[in-house]
Motif scaffolding. Structure first.
Motif, PDB file in Angstrom:
ATOM      1  N   THR A 171       0.827  -1.210   0.000  1.00 48.31           N
ATOM      2  CA  THR A 171       0.000   0.000   0.000  1.00 48.31           C
ATOM      3  C   THR A 171       0.859   1.258   0.000  1.00 48.31           C
ATOM      4  OG1 THR A 171      -1.809  -1.107   1.161  1.00 48.31           O
ATOM      5  CG2 THR A 171      -1.719   1.290   1.320  1.00 48.31           C
ATOM      6  N   GLU A 219      -5.034   5.917   0.688  1.00 46.61           N
ATOM      7  CA  GLU A 219      -4.070   4.849   0.484  1.00 46.61           C
ATOM      8  C   GLU A 219      -4.457   4.093  -0.785  1.00 46.61           C
ATOM      9  OE1 GLU A 219      -3.813   2.471   4.046  1.00 46.61           O
ATOM     10  OE2 GLU A 219      -3.260   4.199   5.290  1.00 46.61           O
ATOM     11  N   SER A 255      -3.336   0.768  -3.751  1.00 46.65           N
ATOM     12  CA  SER A 255      -2.541  -0.408  -4.078  1.00 46.65           C
ATOM     13  C   SER A 255      -3.064  -0.995  -5.386  1.00 46.65           C
ATOM     14  CB  SER A 255      -2.621  -1.444  -2.952  1.00 46.65           C
ATOM     15  OG  SER A 255      -3.974  -1.729  -2.635  1.00 46.65           O
ATOM     16  N   GLU A 293      -8.427   3.603  -0.802  1.00 49.51           N
ATOM     17  CA  GLU A 293      -9.216   3.821   0.409  1.00 49.51           C
ATOM     18  C   GLU A 293      -9.029   5.266   0.850  1.00 49.51           C
ATOM     19  OE1 GLU A 293      -8.494  -0.153  -0.419  1.00 49.51           O
ATOM     20  OE2 GLU A 293      -6.898   0.952   0.623  1.00 49.51           O
ATOM     21  N   GLN A 343      -4.790  -1.836   6.955  1.00 53.94           N
ATOM     22  CA  GLN A 343      -4.638  -2.799   5.858  1.00 53.94           C
ATOM     23  C   GLN A 343      -4.265  -4.135   6.494  1.00 53.94           C
ATOM     24  OE1 GLN A 343      -5.441  -2.012   2.819  1.00 53.94           O
ATOM     25  NE2 GLN A 343      -5.345   0.235   2.816  1.00 53.94           N
ATOM     26  N   LYS A 388      -9.450  -7.250   2.977  1.00 57.26           N
ATOM     27  CA  LYS A 388      -8.301  -6.406   2.630  1.00 57.26           C
ATOM     28  C   LYS A 388      -7.928  -5.494   3.796  1.00 57.26           C
ATOM     29  CE  LYS A 388      -6.499  -3.307  -0.951  1.00 57.26           C
ATOM     30  NZ  LYS A 388      -5.959  -2.229  -0.099  1.00 57.26           N
ATOM     31  N   GLY A 389      -8.950  -4.974   4.491  1.00 58.87           N
ATOM     32  CA  GLY A 389      -8.675  -4.080   5.594  1.00 58.87           C
ATOM     33  C   GLY A 389      -9.955  -3.539   6.191  1.00 58.87           C
ATOM     34  N   THR A 402     -14.312   3.628  -0.381  1.00 57.81           N
ATOM     35  CA  THR A 402     -13.451   2.721  -1.124  1.00 57.81           C
ATOM     36  C   THR A 402     -13.721   2.945  -2.613  1.00 57.81           C
ATOM     37  OG1 THR A 402     -13.399   1.011   0.596  1.00 57.81           O
ATOM     38  CG2 THR A 402     -12.947   0.308  -1.642  1.00 57.81           C
TER      39      THR A 402
END
Length: 295
Positions: free
Chosen positions: A179, A207, A209, A223, A234, A248-249, A258
């Motif tokens: 991330t 964040e 990824s 996110e 995460q 994922k988190g 998201t």
């Protein structure tokens, strides 16, 4: 009043907004807007409130919140009396039966609970935030090379309000990169704020990824934090293969967002969701629910 579309009943519902008067004061009144700019949007405010929500002192809020917003705690692994703080309740885990996942490899599913908006054939420099306000993907992730891969693709934006399940999941089998974190402000992501703050997503803490999925290509996961969301956790292990539906988190207290970006020609989102987005309505969605198909 915020109206959302319920695709199961095919009707519009009024959203129960936690802290509605507070939000209106922060983003619509002259004094509130000044205080938001001076203090509330800053990290310190969310960090201090986050400490409170992590502490046993906040436990008393749990029962009140459950009752006010009619939260079904039977879906939670922990029982109501077992929560040790408000955040312990807020990012609670649910039973496997609570959120069935469509495991068909061709099924595009939602990464979490929330209110969904979908934008197809996107212009990277003019992605819709709300009607009349746009933002740039390049600015959002601060990486032009990655952003350019998603020209003409699909943006799947899932807004979580405080009453939602606050864990987010992978929508396919695959592996996810480490991330990348971008510091920023802590504006609310409620539509009341989105209509007042230009490029809000590009201003907030976020964040991102890259998820190399088996059936939908490289998916860009983003996110976005918000007021009182002092922490985005995460919980996945980078570069380790995950199953469809794996966690994922999760977000700590507050409304959050998201955002997924899919490349052009990868998938087709169901027309009812796209149509409601074009009308200016978000669609109520649960984690694992089918929202489209692989092309």
């Amino acid at each position: 009043m915020i109206k959302i579309y319920n695709r199961k009943t095919k009707t519009y519902e009024e959203e129960q907004v936690a802290g509605l008067n507070y939000l209106k004061w922060c983003y619509e009144s002259p004094i509130g807007k000044s205080i938001t700019e001076l203090f509330i949007k800053r990290k310190l405010f969310s960090k201090v409130y986050g400490y409170y929500c992590d502490s046993p002192l906040s436990k008393g809020k749990v029962n009140e919140f459950i009752e006010e917003f009619n939260i079904d705690t039977n879906l939670s692994i922990k029982k109501q009396a077992e929560f040790t703080s408000f955040n312990d309740f807020f990012y609670r885990k649910l039973t496997d039966e609570a959120r069935p996942i469509d495991m068909d490899k061709n099924a595009l599913v939602s990464p979490g609970d929330g209110r969904l908006s979908v934008f197809e054939n996107i212009d990277l420099n003019n992605i819709v935030q709300v009607k009349g306000l746009t933002y740039s993907l390049k600015e959002l992730i601060s990486d032009d090379k990655v952003a350019n891969e998603y020209e003409g693709g699909t943006c799947i934006l899932l807004r979580l309000c405080p009453t939602d399940y606050h864990r987010f999941h992978f929508i396919d089998y695959g592996t996810c990169s480490e991330t990348k974190k971008i510091d920023g402000k802590y504006y609310s992501v409620n539509p009341i704020a989105l209509e007042k703050v230009p490029k809000l997503f590009c201003q907030n803490k976020r964040e991102w990824s890259l998820f190399k999925s088996e059936n939908f290509g490289d998916i860009l996961h983003i996110e976005v934090g918000a007021t009182c969301v002092g922490t985005i956790i995460q919980s996945y292990t980078p570069n380790k293969k995950v199953e469809k539906g794996a966690e994922k988190g999760y977000f700590k207290f507050g409304g959050s967002t998201t955002i997924l970006f899919l490349k052009k020609g990868v998938a087709k989102v169901h027309q009812d969701i796209v149509h409601q987005t074009s009308l200016g309505y978000e669609t109520k969605i649960t984690m694992g629910e089918t929202i489209g198909v692989k092309l």
